[in-house]
Design a protein around this motif. Structure first.
Motif, PDB file in Angstrom:
ATOM      1  N   PHE A  63      38.167  50.863  19.216  1.00 37.18           N
ATOM      2  CA  PHE A  63      39.122  51.048  20.294  1.00 37.18           C
ATOM      3  C   PHE A  63      39.689  49.709  20.761  1.00 37.18           C
ATOM      4  O   PHE A  63      38.987  48.695  20.764  1.00 37.18           O
ATOM      5  N   MET A  64      40.942  49.756  21.197  1.00 34.61           N
ATOM      6  CA  MET A  64      41.567  48.639  21.895  1.00 34.61           C
ATOM      7  C   MET A  64      42.030  49.195  23.236  1.00 34.61           C
ATOM      8  O   MET A  64      42.766  50.183  23.274  1.00 34.61           O
ATOM      9  N   LEU A  65      41.580  48.591  24.316  1.00 33.47           N
ATOM     10  CA  LEU A  65      41.983  49.019  25.649  1.00 33.47           C
ATOM     11  C   LEU A  65      42.805  47.911  26.278  1.00 33.47           C
ATOM     12  O   LEU A  65      42.315  46.797  26.464  1.00 33.47           O
ATOM     13  N   PHE A  66      44.058  48.224  26.570  1.00 35.85           N
ATOM     14  CA  PHE A  66      44.964  47.257  27.180  1.00 35.85           C
ATOM     15  C   PHE A  66      44.965  47.460  28.684  1.00 35.85           C
ATOM     16  O   PHE A  66      45.199  48.572  29.172  1.00 35.85           O
ATOM     17  N   SER A  96      42.968  49.715  35.900  1.00 36.48           N
ATOM     18  CA  SER A  96      42.358  49.060  34.743  1.00 36.48           C
ATOM     19  C   SER A  96      40.840  49.096  34.844  1.00 36.48           C
ATOM     20  O   SER A  96      40.153  49.388  33.863  1.00 36.48           O
ATOM     21  N   GLY A  97      40.319  48.817  36.016  1.00 36.05           N
ATOM     22  CA  GLY A  97      38.867  48.867  36.226  1.00 36.05           C
ATOM     23  C   GLY A  97      38.305  50.252  35.981  1.00 36.05           C
ATOM     24  O   GLY A  97      37.265  50.412  35.344  1.00 36.05           O
ATOM     25  N   HIS A  98      39.012  51.275  36.463  1.00 36.06           N
ATOM     26  CA  HIS A  98      38.572  52.652  36.241  1.00 36.06           C
ATOM     27  C   HIS A  98      38.609  53.007  34.760  1.00 36.06           C
ATOM     28  O   HIS A  98      37.702  53.680  34.259  1.00 36.06           O
ATOM     29  N   ALA A  99      39.655  52.577  34.055  1.00 36.88           N
ATOM     30  CA  ALA A  99      39.762  52.870  32.626  1.00 36.88           C
ATOM     31  C   ALA A  99      38.595  52.256  31.854  1.00 36.88           C
ATOM     32  O   ALA A  99      38.002  52.906  30.994  1.00 36.88           O
ATOM     33  N   ILE A 100      38.266  51.008  32.164  1.00 41.10           N
ATOM     34  CA  ILE A 100      37.150  50.333  31.501  1.00 41.10           C
ATOM     35  C   ILE A 100      35.848  51.088  31.762  1.00 41.10           C
ATOM     36  O   ILE A 100      35.084  51.399  30.844  1.00 41.10           O
ATOM     37  N   GLU A 101      35.601  51.401  33.016  1.00 34.82           N
ATOM     38  CA  GLU A 101      34.369  52.094  33.396  1.00 34.82           C
ATOM     39  C   GLU A 101      34.299  53.483  32.752  1.00 34.82           C
ATOM     40  O   GLU A 101      33.267  53.855  32.173  1.00 34.82           O
ATOM     41  N   ASN A 102      35.386  54.246  32.825  1.00 32.33           N
ATOM     42  CA  ASN A 102      35.390  55.600  32.256  1.00 32.33           C
ATOM     43  C   ASN A 102      35.193  55.578  30.746  1.00 32.33           C
ATOM     44  O   ASN A 102      34.448  56.390  30.197  1.00 32.33           O
ATOM     45  N   LEU A 103      35.839  54.651  30.058  1.00 35.41           N
ATOM     46  CA  LEU A 103      35.685  54.572  28.612  1.00 35.41           C
ATOM     47  C   LEU A 103      34.269  54.165  28.221  1.00 35.41           C
ATOM     48  O   LEU A 103      33.692  54.725  27.287  1.00 35.41           O
ATOM     49  N   ARG A 104      33.694  53.226  28.928  1.00 34.95           N
ATOM     50  CA  ARG A 104      32.318  52.815  28.617  1.00 34.95           C
ATOM     51  C   ARG A 104      31.335  53.973  28.801  1.00 34.95           C
ATOM     52  O   ARG A 104      30.424  54.172  27.990  1.00 34.95           O
ATOM     53  N   ILE A 105      31.521  54.762  29.847  1.00 37.90           N
ATOM     54  CA  ILE A 105      30.650  55.923  30.085  1.00 37.90           C
ATOM     55  C   ILE A 105      30.781  56.913  28.934  1.00 37.90           C
ATOM     56  O   ILE A 105      29.781  57.409  28.399  1.00 37.90           O
ATOM     57  N   ILE A 106      32.018  57.219  28.539  1.00 39.31           N
ATOM     58  CA  ILE A 106      32.252  58.165  27.438  1.00 39.31           C
ATOM     59  C   ILE A 106      31.652  57.637  26.138  1.00 39.31           C
ATOM     60  O   ILE A 106      30.957  58.359  25.417  1.00 39.31           O
ATOM     61  N   CYS A 107      31.913  56.379  25.828  1.00 41.77           N
ATOM     62  CA  CYS A 107      31.395  55.802  24.579  1.00 41.77           C
ATOM     63  C   CYS A 107      29.870  55.765  24.559  1.00 41.77           C
ATOM     64  O   CYS A 107      29.254  56.117  23.547  1.00 41.77           O
ATOM     65  N   ASP A 108      29.266  55.356  25.676  1.00 39.72           N
ATOM     66  CA  ASP A 108      27.805  55.299  25.727  1.00 39.72           C
ATOM     67  C   ASP A 108      27.185  56.679  25.552  1.00 39.72           C
ATOM     68  O   ASP A 108      26.158  56.824  24.899  1.00 39.72           O
ATOM     69  N   LYS A 109      27.819  57.708  26.101  1.00 40.79           N
ATOM     70  CA  LYS A 109      27.261  59.053  26.031  1.00 40.79           C
ATOM     71  C   LYS A 109      27.540  59.737  24.701  1.00 40.79           C
ATOM     72  O   LYS A 109      26.663  60.378  24.132  1.00 40.79           O
TER      73      LYS A 109
END
Length: 101
Positions: free
Chosen positions: A15-18, A26-39
């Motif tokens: 993934f590339m997150l801009f 941006s902070g929410h996107a980073i946090e939400n993506l990390r949660i999804i990826c980790d799970k």
């Protein structure tokens, strides 16, 4: 013996997150993506976070017109999602990830 070229491993999700600075979205996107990826990807992913306020060239190369933007590079097919990724069900569907029951 352990072989680092184990062919039984599934292809890593890339993934590339801009984002732009540390805006709230941006902070929410980073946090939400990390949660999804980790799970859902269990350490089987690579995430590159690109701050377009520092790296405008990457934004031009990838034709980024809105922030935050997530690009799933692999495995195919390529997918693009705009927004803070807060609608988990929609993100899972677009990324072709399934709920693990």
């Amino acid at each position: 013996m352990s072989d680092s070229s184990d062919v039984t491993k599934p292809e890593k999700h890339k993934f590339m997150l801009f984002v732009s600075g540390m805006s709230v979205k941006s902070g929410h996107a980073i946090e939400n993506l990390r949660i999804i990826c980790d799970k859902y990807l269990a350490n089987n992913f690579e995430l590159e976070i690109i701050d377009i306020s520092r790296d405008t060239e990457q934004a031009v190369i990838h034709q980024i017109v809105a922030i935050p933007t997530l690009i799933k590079i692999g495995p195919a097919p390529k997918r693009i999602i705009l927004g803070d990724l807060s609608d988990k069900e929609k993100v899972l569907q677009i990324l072709n990830l399934r709920e693990q029951i």
